[in-house]
Scaffold this motif. Sequence first.
Motif, PDB file in Angstrom:
ATOM      1  N   ALA A  46      42.350  38.943  35.531  1.00  0.00           N
ATOM      2  CA  ALA A  46      41.048  38.392  35.910  1.00  0.00           C
ATOM      3  C   ALA A  46      41.236  37.280  36.931  1.00  0.00           C
ATOM      4  O   ALA A  46      40.467  37.156  37.890  1.00  0.00           O
ATOM      5  CB  ALA A  46      40.319  37.867  34.674  1.00  0.00           C
ATOM      6  N   VAL A  47      42.287  36.482  36.741  1.00  0.00           N
ATOM      7  CA  VAL A  47      42.597  35.439  37.722  1.00  0.00           C
ATOM      8  C   VAL A  47      42.967  36.069  39.057  1.00  0.00           C
ATOM      9  O   VAL A  47      42.476  35.658  40.115  1.00  0.00           O
ATOM     10  CB  VAL A  47      43.752  34.551  37.213  1.00  0.00           C
ATOM     11  CG1 VAL A  47      44.213  33.594  38.311  1.00  0.00           C
ATOM     12  CG2 VAL A  47      43.331  33.773  35.987  1.00  0.00           C
ATOM     13  N   TYR A  48      43.824  37.090  39.031  1.00  0.00           N
ATOM     14  CA  TYR A  48      44.232  37.743  40.272  1.00  0.00           C
ATOM     15  C   TYR A  48      43.062  38.413  40.979  1.00  0.00           C
ATOM     16  O   TYR A  48      43.040  38.507  42.208  1.00  0.00           O
ATOM     17  CB  TYR A  48      45.318  38.779  39.995  1.00  0.00           C
ATOM     18  CG  TYR A  48      46.649  38.207  39.583  1.00  0.00           C
ATOM     19  CD1 TYR A  48      47.041  36.930  39.968  1.00  0.00           C
ATOM     20  CD2 TYR A  48      47.533  38.941  38.795  1.00  0.00           C
ATOM     21  CE1 TYR A  48      48.268  36.401  39.594  1.00  0.00           C
ATOM     22  CE2 TYR A  48      48.772  38.423  38.418  1.00  0.00           C
ATOM     23  CZ  TYR A  48      49.127  37.163  38.813  1.00  0.00           C
ATOM     24  OH  TYR A  48      50.352  36.652  38.443  1.00  0.00           O
ATOM     25  N   GLY A  49      42.075  38.878  40.208  1.00  0.00           N
ATOM     26  CA  GLY A  49      40.902  39.486  40.822  1.00  0.00           C
ATOM     27  C   GLY A  49      39.917  38.453  41.342  1.00  0.00           C
ATOM     28  O   GLY A  49      39.295  38.649  42.387  1.00  0.00           O
ATOM     29  N   ALA A  50      39.788  37.355  40.611  1.00  0.00           N
ATOM     30  CA  ALA A  50      38.758  36.368  40.932  1.00  0.00           C
ATOM     31  C   ALA A  50      39.157  35.430  42.057  1.00  0.00           C
ATOM     32  O   ALA A  50      38.360  35.131  42.955  1.00  0.00           O
ATOM     33  CB  ALA A  50      38.418  35.559  39.684  1.00  0.00           C
ATOM     34  N   LEU A 183      32.769  38.224  37.504  1.00  0.00           N
ATOM     35  CA  LEU A 183      32.463  36.917  36.919  1.00  0.00           C
ATOM     36  C   LEU A 183      32.569  35.810  37.958  1.00  0.00           C
ATOM     37  O   LEU A 183      31.757  34.879  37.988  1.00  0.00           O
ATOM     38  CB  LEU A 183      33.430  36.643  35.761  1.00  0.00           C
ATOM     39  CG  LEU A 183      33.291  35.294  35.038  1.00  0.00           C
ATOM     40  CD1 LEU A 183      31.907  35.161  34.407  1.00  0.00           C
ATOM     41  CD2 LEU A 183      34.374  35.160  33.958  1.00  0.00           C
ATOM     42  N   ALA A 184      33.558  35.925  38.844  1.00  0.00           N
ATOM     43  CA  ALA A 184      33.766  34.884  39.852  1.00  0.00           C
ATOM     44  C   ALA A 184      32.585  34.757  40.798  1.00  0.00           C
ATOM     45  O   ALA A 184      32.293  33.665  41.294  1.00  0.00           O
ATOM     46  CB  ALA A 184      35.038  35.168  40.650  1.00  0.00           C
ATOM     47  N   ALA A 185      31.897  35.883  41.057  1.00  0.00           N
ATOM     48  CA  ALA A 185      30.745  35.828  41.963  1.00  0.00           C
ATOM     49  C   ALA A 185      29.670  34.872  41.449  1.00  0.00           C
ATOM     50  O   ALA A 185      28.929  34.278  42.236  1.00  0.00           O
ATOM     51  CB  ALA A 185      30.170  37.225  42.159  1.00  0.00           C
ATOM     52  N   GLY A 194      34.355  27.360  38.403  1.00  0.00           N
ATOM     53  CA  GLY A 194      34.945  28.689  38.346  1.00  0.00           C
ATOM     54  C   GLY A 194      36.450  28.642  38.165  1.00  0.00           C
ATOM     55  O   GLY A 194      37.012  29.359  37.319  1.00  0.00           O
ATOM     56  N   PHE A 195      37.138  27.808  38.939  1.00  0.00           N
ATOM     57  CA  PHE A 195      38.591  27.683  38.789  1.00  0.00           C
ATOM     58  C   PHE A 195      38.954  27.182  37.390  1.00  0.00           C
ATOM     59  O   PHE A 195      39.945  27.615  36.793  1.00  0.00           O
ATOM     60  CB  PHE A 195      39.152  26.730  39.848  1.00  0.00           C
ATOM     61  CG  PHE A 195      39.362  27.369  41.193  1.00  0.00           C
ATOM     62  CD1 PHE A 195      40.449  28.188  41.430  1.00  0.00           C
ATOM     63  CD2 PHE A 195      38.465  27.143  42.232  1.00  0.00           C
ATOM     64  CE1 PHE A 195      40.656  28.771  42.674  1.00  0.00           C
ATOM     65  CE2 PHE A 195      38.658  27.718  43.488  1.00  0.00           C
ATOM     66  CZ  PHE A 195      39.758  28.540  43.701  1.00  0.00           C
ATOM     67  N   THR A 196      38.155  26.265  36.854  1.00  0.00           N
ATOM     68  CA  THR A 196      38.410  25.737  35.510  1.00  0.00           C
ATOM     69  C   THR A 196      38.276  26.821  34.454  1.00  0.00           C
ATOM     70  O   THR A 196      39.116  26.953  33.555  1.00  0.00           O
ATOM     71  CB  THR A 196      37.452  24.583  35.197  1.00  0.00           C
ATOM     72  OG1 THR A 196      37.664  23.517  36.139  1.00  0.00           O
ATOM     73  CG2 THR A 196      37.666  24.060  33.784  1.00  0.00           C
ATOM     74  N   VAL A 197      37.214  27.616  34.552  1.00  0.00           N
ATOM     75  CA  VAL A 197      36.988  28.693  33.581  1.00  0.00           C
ATOM     76  C   VAL A 197      38.158  29.674  33.573  1.00  0.00           C
ATOM     77  O   VAL A 197      38.676  30.060  32.515  1.00  0.00           O
ATOM     78  CB  VAL A 197      35.661  29.421  33.885  1.00  0.00           C
ATOM     79  CG1 VAL A 197      35.563  30.730  33.095  1.00  0.00           C
ATOM     80  CG2 VAL A 197      34.479  28.513  33.560  1.00  0.00           C
ATOM     81  N   PHE A 198      38.599  30.088  34.743  1.00  0.00           N
ATOM     82  CA  PHE A 198      39.690  31.063  34.803  1.00  0.00           C
ATOM     83  C   PHE A 198      41.024  30.448  34.382  1.00  0.00           C
ATOM     84  O   PHE A 198      41.875  31.139  33.805  1.00  0.00           O
ATOM     85  CB  PHE A 198      39.773  31.680  36.199  1.00  0.00           C
ATOM     86  CG  PHE A 198      38.715  32.725  36.433  1.00  0.00           C
ATOM     87  CD1 PHE A 198      38.872  34.011  35.950  1.00  0.00           C
ATOM     88  CD2 PHE A 198      37.553  32.399  37.104  1.00  0.00           C
ATOM     89  CE1 PHE A 198      37.892  34.970  36.140  1.00  0.00           C
ATOM     90  CE2 PHE A 198      36.558  33.350  37.306  1.00  0.00           C
ATOM     91  CZ  PHE A 198      36.726  34.646  36.814  1.00  0.00           C
ATOM     92  N   GLY A 199      41.218  29.163  34.638  1.00  0.00           N
ATOM     93  CA  GLY A 199      42.423  28.497  34.153  1.00  0.00           C
ATOM     94  C   GLY A 199      42.484  28.476  32.636  1.00  0.00           C
ATOM     95  O   GLY A 199      43.531  28.742  32.029  1.00  0.00           O
ATOM     96  N   LEU A 200      41.352  28.184  31.993  1.00  0.00           N
ATOM     97  CA  LEU A 200      41.317  28.165  30.536  1.00  0.00           C
ATOM     98  C   LEU A 200      41.435  29.568  29.949  1.00  0.00           C
ATOM     99  O   LEU A 200      42.048  29.762  28.887  1.00  0.00           O
ATOM    100  CB  LEU A 200      40.009  27.510  30.066  1.00  0.00           C
ATOM    101  CG  LEU A 200      39.843  26.029  30.424  1.00  0.00           C
ATOM    102  CD1 LEU A 200      38.480  25.513  29.973  1.00  0.00           C
ATOM    103  CD2 LEU A 200      40.961  25.187  29.804  1.00  0.00           C
ATOM    104  N   LEU A 201      40.888  30.572  30.637  1.00  0.00           N
ATOM    105  CA  LEU A 201      40.971  31.940  30.145  1.00  0.00           C
ATOM    106  C   LEU A 201      42.407  32.429  30.065  1.00  0.00           C
ATOM    107  O   LEU A 201      42.803  33.074  29.079  1.00  0.00           O
ATOM    108  CB  LEU A 201      40.156  32.873  31.050  1.00  0.00           C
ATOM    109  CG  LEU A 201      38.656  32.973  30.793  1.00  0.00           C
ATOM    110  CD1 LEU A 201      37.994  33.866  31.846  1.00  0.00           C
ATOM    111  CD2 LEU A 201      38.381  33.520  29.398  1.00  0.00           C
ATOM    112  N   VAL A 202      43.205  32.148  31.085  1.00  0.00           N
ATOM    113  CA  VAL A 202      44.580  32.655  31.077  1.00  0.00           C
ATOM    114  C   VAL A 202      45.406  31.954  29.995  1.00  0.00           C
ATOM    115  O   VAL A 202      46.291  32.571  29.384  1.00  0.00           O
ATOM    116  CB  VAL A 202      45.217  32.510  32.475  1.00  0.00           C
ATOM    117  CG1 VAL A 202      45.654  31.086  32.768  1.00  0.00           C
ATOM    118  CG2 VAL A 202      46.391  33.474  32.642  1.00  0.00           C
TER     119      VAL A 202
END
Length: 429
Positions: A46-50, A183-185, A194-202
């Motif tokens: 998801a990080v690589y996609g977003a 989700l990133a959109a 957005g960067f925070t959300v994906f950081g916490l997700l991984v």
Amino acid sequence: MITSSSERTAVSGGAPLDESGARPGRTPGERRLLGGLMANSITLFAVYGAVPTVLLANLVGEIDPGGKATALGVISAISAVGSALANPIAGALSDRTRSRFGRRAPWMAGGALLGGLSLIAVGSGNSLVWVAVAWTLAQMSLNVLQAPLTAVVPDRTPVRRRGFFSSAAGLAQMLGGGLGTALAAGFANALGLGFTVFGLLVIAGTAVFVLLNREPSTAGAQVAPFHLKSFLAGFWVSPRRHPDFAWAFLGRFLMVLGYFSVASYQLYILEDYIGLSHSSANHLVPLLSLAMLPGMIIMIVVMGPLSDRIGRRKPFVVAASLGMALAVAVPLAVPSEGAMFAYSVLVGLSFGTYMAVDTALMTQVLPNPDDAAKDMGVLNIANAGPQALAPALAAVAVTLLGGYRSLFAVAIVLIVAAALSVKPIRSVR
């Protein structure tokens, strides 16, 4: 082919794999492995996609609107160097790690934590230098996580089940990439969040895997003395001695580079090639990602087990590569929103097939099962490296070779070359 020692590896907690021929996923250990593998892969991809296609592209566009294409390419090229180094080194070190938590978990947990924090730092940047440094650190850290994660399939599954688990890993990667982009959109106007959300997700996804699939202690295991010269020499896998490994590396490298050279510039393609406004392009990106998912899911679920059943990998990989080339040719011929949707559907079918089967193929050309994470890390340079290099290649194609039509043409050539690279492999049918 992988030697029979891979047939005796453990699924979870050291428990031996069931050799009765039961379908994968039936035992509690296999279910935990499958669930953890998918959770970790979904959040990582998801990080690589977003980030490259949406968050980073928008952030660079805000900081340098006039030079966004070149700036994104330069930042991606810098981060590519770090990614290419971090993955195999982390894999090799995890092969040698001795701890009460096992050899993979410490590297996965550390990579996820540092990678997540680095992503948060990217979102707080307001200069290209800051973004370049933070994104490079994030890429390196995420590759420290990814190296031992990619060793899970050769570590813990027998050869005859590789297609199933590779399909599961491929499905998770594609779901993660597609859902991450969608989700990133929603964070196009709130990039820091957005960067925070994906950081916490991984971080959360890695915690799920590590806690569900605890490794037995390796604290007392024997390991050869460390010598820097032999350690560094181990990263070179001779194409002459292991030609199948080399061909698999080349095929994956060319395929991923061709695909992501287009995918990483999707936002700019919609704006500058199709002619959409910035707002319309940001709204269309998640719809294109969703258009990929149905065919992608079907192919991943079906093709991996089918390749197990018939005992063949190469025909699937070649067909998927040629299908990807056809997908890229559609917007080259017709620059329209409809062509981009057709491209997305064909990409879903083709890349789904590719990811389901190519991973299984790659696990079967490893030179030494005892060095699985290191060798998968070397092979993973062919995955992570091109993803990071693709925006730089795209920038060259767009700015120096004649625009986005040249970008599509370059991608097609690379993908067809990838299909041809698979054919010389002899140890896998």
